[in-house]
Write an enzyme that holds these catalytic residues in place. Sequence first.
Site, short mmCIF file in Angstrom:
data_model
loop_
_atom_site.label_atom_id
_atom_site.label_comp_id
_atom_site.label_asym_id
_atom_site.label_seq_id
_atom_site.Cartn_x
_atom_site.Cartn_y
_atom_site.Cartn_z
N LEU A 19 0.84 -1.20 0.00
CA LEU A 19 0.00 0.00 0.00
C LEU A 19 0.88 1.25 0.00
CD1 LEU A 19 -2.35 -1.15 2.90
CD2 LEU A 19 -2.90 -1.14 0.44
N ASP A 61 3.55 -5.73 2.44
CA ASP A 61 3.89 -4.69 3.41
C ASP A 61 4.50 -5.24 4.71
OD1 ASP A 61 3.17 -2.03 2.46
OD2 ASP A 61 1.10 -2.75 2.42
N GLU A 66 6.72 -2.89 12.47
CA GLU A 66 6.30 -2.09 13.63
C GLU A 66 4.77 -2.10 13.80
OE1 GLU A 66 7.55 2.12 15.37
OE2 GLU A 66 6.43 2.32 13.49
N ASP A 67 4.06 -2.20 12.67
CA ASP A 67 2.60 -2.10 12.77
C ASP A 67 1.94 -3.32 13.41
OD1 ASP A 67 2.42 0.46 11.67
OD2 ASP A 67 2.71 -0.37 9.66
N ARG A 86 -3.32 -6.21 5.21
CA ARG A 86 -2.23 -6.49 6.15
C ARG A 86 -2.68 -7.37 7.31
NH1 ARG A 86 1.71 -1.70 7.46
NH2 ARG A 86 2.81 -3.59 8.11
N HIS A 161 0.30 7.62 9.89
CA HIS A 161 0.27 7.22 11.30
C HIS A 161 0.64 8.39 12.19
CE1 HIS A 161 1.34 2.96 9.74
NE2 HIS A 161 0.14 2.87 10.28
N CYS A 248 9.07 2.24 11.08
CA CYS A 248 8.18 1.19 10.57
C CYS A 248 8.88 -0.15 10.36
CB CYS A 248 7.59 1.58 9.21
SG CYS A 248 6.98 3.25 9.13
N1 GLY Z 1 2.86 0.67 3.11
C1 GLY Z 1 2.66 0.73 4.49
C2 GLY Z 1 1.24 0.75 4.87
O1 GLY Z 1 0.48 1.35 4.14
O2 GLY Z 1 0.85 0.18 5.83
#
Ligand code: GLY
Length: 253
Positions: A19, A61, A66-67, A86, A161, A248
């Site tokens: 993304l 992704d 980190e996400d 994701r 973010h 990230c």
């Molecule tokens: N490309 C990182 C995100 O959109 O989560």
Amino acid sequence: MKFSHAVIRKPGRNFSLGLTTRSLGIPDYELMLNQHDAYVQTLASLGLDITVLDPLPDYPDAYFVEDTAVVTPRVAVITRPGAESRQGEEDSIEPVLSRFRRTIRIQPPGTVDGGDVLMVGEHFFVGISKRTNQNGASQLGAILDRFGYSWTAIPVRTGLHLKSSLSLVSPDTLLITAALAEHEAFRDFHKIMLDQDEELAANTLWINQALVVPAGFPHTHSKLEKLGLRLIDLDMSEARKMDGGLSCMSLRF
Ligand code: GLY
């Protein structure tokens, strides 16, 4: 806080299918790998014990690890990423983090991206964004409360973010955009304000007396020099094309 570990995932060959909201061109895989390798070497040189995970072919992704978690000294919260494409990345992070911490998962309909969470000592700022919803923030907040931390919700109005717009660069100093600096929650911090044309430098990494900063932002660089920390510039051009920043690409704890 002294960090001793980092979990990092190598970008897959299909990382350009991830993304992005940016129009900075198609990223180059070989260059991405070189930049990623420099990132891994830098974190290792700062004393972190690095776990490097393999790419997840179904999740372009996924190297933005980190996400997928919020790792605190007392508990690791496994998130439920806000982007549908994701959701599932977190399943492969839980067994890795459970070697280091007790883990607790965010449950549907909650969503949280770790990029929305800034830890400042025993306090956490949790961005409510396109990725982190109110339900997810409340679940995360309840877990933080339970483990003796406090937290504040912050609306994210620009950028992907919360940490697209601010970073902690000393125990009481934020590198921050003008828009976010006005928020009441940040009133007691010293603030290093980003120039409007250098807001992409907001995402930096303060690790063990060094600041890792994205290359190419000279005004931000000279403002940060005044902190007296060692500054390490890393070229982030390819991750930036995919809406990614320095924080990230790792989980640090
Ligand atoms: N490309 C990182 C995100 O959109 O989560």
